[in-house]
Design an enzyme around this catalytic site. Sequence first.
Site, PDB file in Angstrom:
ATOM      1  N   GLU A  81       0.840  -1.190   0.000  1.00 34.07           N
ATOM      2  CA  GLU A  81       0.000   0.000   0.000  1.00 34.07           C
ATOM      3  C   GLU A  81       0.878   1.244   0.000  1.00 34.07           C
ATOM      4  OE1 GLU A  81      -1.768   0.625   4.148  1.00 34.07           O
ATOM      5  OE2 GLU A  81      -0.968  -1.419   4.230  1.00 34.07           O
TER       6      GLU A  81
ATOM      7  N   LYS B 216       2.573   4.587   1.271  1.00 36.94           N
ATOM      8  CA  LYS B 216       2.917   5.115   2.595  1.00 36.94           C
ATOM      9  C   LYS B 216       2.444   6.569   2.639  1.00 36.94           C
ATOM     10  CE  LYS B 216       6.721   5.455   5.914  1.00 36.94           C
ATOM     11  NZ  LYS B 216       6.459   6.866   6.288  1.00 36.94           N
TER      12      LYS B 216
ATOM     13  N   ASP C 242       1.635  10.173   3.709  1.00 41.37           N
ATOM     14  CA  ASP C 242       2.377  11.123   4.546  1.00 41.37           C
ATOM     15  C   ASP C 242       1.385  11.875   5.428  1.00 41.37           C
ATOM     16  OD1 ASP C 242       4.496  12.487   5.578  1.00 41.37           O
ATOM     17  OD2 ASP C 242       4.714  13.866   3.901  1.00 41.37           O
TER      18      ASP C 242
ATOM     19  N   TYR D 158      -4.723   1.174   7.851  1.00 37.11           N
ATOM     20  CA  TYR D 158      -3.619   0.337   7.382  1.00 37.11           C
ATOM     21  C   TYR D 158      -3.454  -0.956   8.177  1.00 37.11           C
ATOM     22  CZ  TYR D 158      -0.842   2.760  11.027  1.00 37.11           C
ATOM     23  OH  TYR D 158      -0.363   3.275  12.211  1.00 37.11           O
TER      24      TYR D 158
ATOM     25  N   CYS E  75      18.784  48.912   2.790  1.00 37.03           N
ATOM     26  CA  CYS E  75      18.983  50.266   3.321  1.00 37.03           C
ATOM     27  C   CYS E  75      20.108  51.034   2.640  1.00 37.03           C
ATOM     28  CB  CYS E  75      19.258  50.205   4.822  1.00 37.03           C
ATOM     29  SG  CYS E  75      20.876  49.499   5.248  1.00 37.03           S
TER      30      CYS E  75
ATOM     31  N   CYS F 221      25.094  43.341   6.432  1.00 36.76           N
ATOM     32  CA  CYS F 221      24.821  44.773   6.380  1.00 36.76           C
ATOM     33  C   CYS F 221      25.441  45.421   7.613  1.00 36.76           C
ATOM     34  CB  CYS F 221      23.315  45.019   6.342  1.00 36.76           C
ATOM     35  SG  CYS F 221      22.853  46.731   6.644  1.00 36.76           S
TER      36      CYS F 221
ATOM     37  N   CYS G 229      18.652  49.534   9.754  1.00 36.68           N
ATOM     38  CA  CYS G 229      18.311  48.901   8.476  1.00 36.68           C
ATOM     39  C   CYS G 229      16.851  48.446   8.533  1.00 36.68           C
ATOM     40  CB  CYS G 229      19.223  47.715   8.221  1.00 36.68           C
ATOM     41  SG  CYS G 229      18.779  46.754   6.749  1.00 36.68           S
TER      42      CYS G 229
END
Length: 674
Positions: free
Chosen positions: A115, A117, A119, A227, A413, A427, A433
Amino acid sequence: MSIPASAKQEIAELRQQLNYHNRLYYTLDAPEIPDSDYDALFDRLVKLESEYDAVSPDSPTQRVGDKPLSQFEQVTHKLPMLSLDKVFGEGDLRDFEKRMHKRLGSDEELEYSCEPKVDGVAVSLLYSDGVLERAATRGDGLIGEDITHNVRTIHSIPLRLDGKNLTGLLEIRGEIFLGKDGFARLNKWAEAESGKIFVNPRNTAAGAVRQLDPRKASRIPLKMVCYSVGMMEGITLPNRLSEIFEQLNAWGLPVNADRSTETGIAGCLNYCLALQEKRNTLDYEIDGAVIKLNDLVTQQQLGQNARTPRWAMAYKFPAEEKTTRVLDVEFQVGRTGTITPVARLDPVFVGGVTVSNTTLHNMDELGRLGLRIGDTVVVRRAGDVIPKVVRVLHPEKNANPKAVQMPNTCPACGAAVEKDGDVLYRCSAGIICPAQRKESIKHFASRTAMDIEGLGEKLVEQLVDGGLVSSVDGIFDLTAEQLSNLDRMGKKSAENLISAIEKSKQTTLPKFLFALGIREVGEATAQSLVEHYGDLQLIMEATAEQHEQVTDIGPIVAHHIATFFNNNDNKVLINKLIDHGLHLSKVEAHKAKPLQGQVWVLTGTLEAMPRNEAKALLIEQGAKVAGSVSKNTHYVVAGPGAGSKRTKAEELGITIIDEEAFLNTIKGLGTKIP
């Protein structure tokens, strides 16, 4: 109340009809009647049940409960819910069969049940006399969580089995999942309502079954496939798994239409390869196939190891790969100023999601790939792993290649970009910023920092974009009137947020240091600094060399701390924050803590509090909280779902305690549990 025979018969017939149509609609995708006719049947049943006080738990009208739970109850599985060992190719599959032949002492050809699997999330359903009595998560295989209130909202799961004279107990095991169509519909709705997009179907399904409020879970169009079966009392099933599936299907339980019975391992391999070919056409996510011996008697002969059966195996598919074109490479600025190249891709569906961009990590990785704008690339994704560009295909076919170079100025910036070490670029502007400003404010307000409840990501975006807050100190200048004028922010919500901001002023010095976002200064390092110096001013005035004398602080982190406090803008910011009335509770320098020197690891699901709060409690008592188990670990707190960390602790002989023992330990040290 006495129910007239005619009403009792009509109620029974209505329930039977609704269950029948539910299965056609939700499981078989083959409805026979329009929605209006179904609604009429449903409304009639509601009216009769109400009139004669005839509601029962297995009625189709009882799919969603009224009240949310305050917490999950634990469920002990009478038969453990085992994991599966994994194989990755033909050779592994043949070795699996050889081991079974050797243990059985026979070379007789074996029959297998195969079968997909799926998820999703493994669950156990317990039926008593054909009526759903309880549903539980797998947990750690021995102890799970009671999720009956949420499972009852899943229309493909019957509340009563469609069988005559069913008596006794029957445990059904299966996988709850969110189909691709359902996931797409959910995201379309979510985007329209809140703008929030769910990341992937599995995580969404896992979050839904663990909702305390079943009304929230009912909004997610979950499904299930069976299952296997677990415990049975007073019920007899066939001795072949394929025949059991047929019986479950006859009772109205959802089984996988893509299952198959195969003879010999060659048949299993053909099944796996064919399934892999059509995985993208399925309406649900899979990451492989499950191969089980079909005969239950032979299964029992082979038995099991500590955590896995000897008669079943998960055949894992390789990570999914797709090709696409790089449309552009842009550079994003992180909270601490790190500048990262990001590939903008021609959208491609891979590993269960549509990928339109992915990080290239750093310039060294970009150079290793030899990637240029316009190149065709292979993108790989498996499970929850972040999509990755793994290689460039036929670079010579790129008719108009464009090289990628790190910009000299920050894209957010315009400040100068500095190289940080051998690989990273950063940066130089810091908190001024815009890119760092938003992230700095989000971090500052987060639960483990200043803990300003209600000041989440979306609101921070509004406040910064609207010019109401330009730095973290601006949070404390906000008024309820300003907030109430924002989108999705009424008068009461505005007042609650102002109250939360005021409350956050009573905090601790370690939390404040962590909230400042100093590079590589986490909760544990902030705690160590306070324990060593005991005063904010002393920390600010110390040199990098002095910081190196603090426990667990090396020269790099010491340099980051000194650099932060040597920056005049940062000093001004801290003074502004203090002027707003922040009260930072201090600790006595070098004061010994009860758990000083101990290393703790948290694993599995914690029910009383989020894991970051448990971590903060341990740090407060002097412990170091590690992410992995080693010989230096003193204690492991293991909740339901604990996996490899618990196993490693058992192997090393490390003390393992549950959440209750952990909380008792913390309470015994005088810590107040939130």
